[in-house]
Design an enzyme around this catalytic site. Sequence first.
Site, PDB file in Angstrom:
ATOM      1  N   ASP A  76      -8.637  -2.945  -0.254  1.00  0.00           N
ATOM      2  CA  ASP A  76      -7.484  -3.837  -0.122  1.00  0.00           C
ATOM      3  C   ASP A  76      -6.160  -3.112   0.074  1.00  0.00           C
ATOM      4  OD1 ASP A  76      -7.031  -2.712  -2.603  1.00  0.00           O
ATOM      5  OD2 ASP A  76      -7.388  -4.556  -3.742  1.00  0.00           O
ATOM      6  N   GLU A 113     -16.622  -2.825   0.183  1.00  0.00           N
ATOM      7  CA  GLU A 113     -16.050  -3.620  -0.899  1.00  0.00           C
ATOM      8  C   GLU A 113     -15.381  -4.870  -0.329  1.00  0.00           C
ATOM      9  OE1 GLU A 113     -14.176  -1.958  -4.868  1.00  0.00           O
ATOM     10  OE2 GLU A 113     -12.564  -2.803  -3.636  1.00  0.00           O
ATOM     11  N   GLU A 117      -2.261  -6.586  -2.147  1.00  0.00           N
ATOM     12  CA  GLU A 117      -3.679  -6.289  -1.948  1.00  0.00           C
ATOM     13  C   GLU A 117      -4.508  -7.499  -1.539  1.00  0.00           C
ATOM     14  OE1 GLU A 117      -1.995  -2.987  -4.356  1.00  0.00           O
ATOM     15  OE2 GLU A 117      -1.897  -5.181  -4.539  1.00  0.00           O
ATOM     16  N   HIS A 126      -0.297  -0.332 -13.497  1.00  0.00           N
ATOM     17  CA  HIS A 126       0.583  -0.014 -12.376  1.00  0.00           C
ATOM     18  C   HIS A 126       0.856  -1.205 -11.461  1.00  0.00           C
ATOM     19  CE1 HIS A 126      -3.383   0.128 -10.509  1.00  0.00           C
ATOM     20  NE2 HIS A 126      -2.776  -0.060  -9.355  1.00  0.00           N
ATOM     21  N   ARG A 167       2.101  -4.285  -9.340  1.00  0.00           N
ATOM     22  CA  ARG A 167       3.440  -4.801  -9.057  1.00  0.00           C
ATOM     23  C   ARG A 167       3.707  -6.117  -9.774  1.00  0.00           C
ATOM     24  NH1 ARG A 167       2.048  -2.478  -4.091  1.00  0.00           N
ATOM     25  NH2 ARG A 167       3.594  -1.061  -3.200  1.00  0.00           N
ATOM     26  N   HIS A 180       1.763   5.867 -14.875  1.00  0.00           N
ATOM     27  CA  HIS A 180       1.954   5.897 -13.424  1.00  0.00           C
ATOM     28  C   HIS A 180       3.349   6.415 -13.092  1.00  0.00           C
ATOM     29  CE1 HIS A 180       2.070   4.394  -9.246  1.00  0.00           C
ATOM     30  NE2 HIS A 180       0.758   4.319  -9.331  1.00  0.00           N
TER      31      HIS A 180
END
Length: 373
Positions: free
Chosen positions: A97, A119, A133, A213, A215, A245
């Site tokens: 993604d 995937e 993603e 991490h 967003r 991160h």
Amino acid sequence: MIKVLVVFGTRPEAIKMAPLIREFNRFPEEFETRVCVTAQHREMLDQVLSFFEIIPFYDLDLMKPNQNLNQLTADVLIGLRSVFLDYLPDYVFVHGDTTTSMAASLASFYSEVKVCHVEAGLRTFNKRSPFPEEINRQITGRIADIHFAPTEISKANLIREGIKDSTIFTVGNTVIDALMWANVKLENYEDDEIRGLKELLVSTKRVIVVTGHRRENFGDGFLNICKALSLISQRDDVQIIYPVHLNPQVQKPIYDILGDSANIHLISPLKYPAFVWLMSQSYIILTDSGGVQEEAPSLGKPVLVMRNNTERPEAVAAGTVVLVGTNTDVILLETETLLNDEDLYKRRATLHNPYGNGHSAALIVSKIKSYDR
């Protein structure tokens, strides 16, 4: 001879594509295999390339300071055009993604090259979560010619979207292949990071590993997570290890709230082998990472997912992960429950991993061998 180009740009993609590259390279009489990295991430990507001994044939080296999604997408599209003209691949393999995968799929379509999506079919059906993603994965799915879905749920998602059943293959997830390969390598491997972790861990305390991490958790989400971790750390029987991160929007709240906590160790991001070793030493893992949701059950580690939804519902259904969102009280309650209820912990730790048995790469290559081009 079938010409295969494997394209990726981030550490998670590199981990999950490494077993596939190795499997293709086992058949040099049937496949010519080249690797192209965009270096959407640079340092973290290079660490995985080194560990799995992957040497890219093409390196677009696109990472820039303060890089935005618009520029990255354009750079991948432009950079791959010359790669396609030079190599003329039969198949381009992309993973998951990422922006690299989405843009590489589009570039392949423009060059009339078949796209194989590893995937494939994961969905939250919320285009803002995870961002970007979810849309990257959906766009890649619309373009792809062959879809390698990790589970039957992922396959069903694709069929509902109008993808032909004959182009979808359920193969498990290559991350389990990578994890098993890494564990074998770790039997004769130790570096400064692993030695440092061994010195850090206290044998009398149960280790809680934390990663975060996403967003969508920036702002209040991370503040709530940090509050929960601060409360958990007040127990004398736990030790929290948090590889933080590098994103400033992640680092600031974590160091502001947790920087002085006695039972919390904020450390630099770990290379893949050290992180696999740390997961193996953990008692519980708290994460918003997709890959960890897949890996940890194979190590017998219960996972609490600090997201409000997940594109990996198989793990939730299997009980190997529990969604706790970013609610301070829920994170605290679920963590305390696992720490206090030994029977529940044992049940969660021994559940079947729905993402396969480590043979996904071999299944993918076998399907390409027999696929009617």
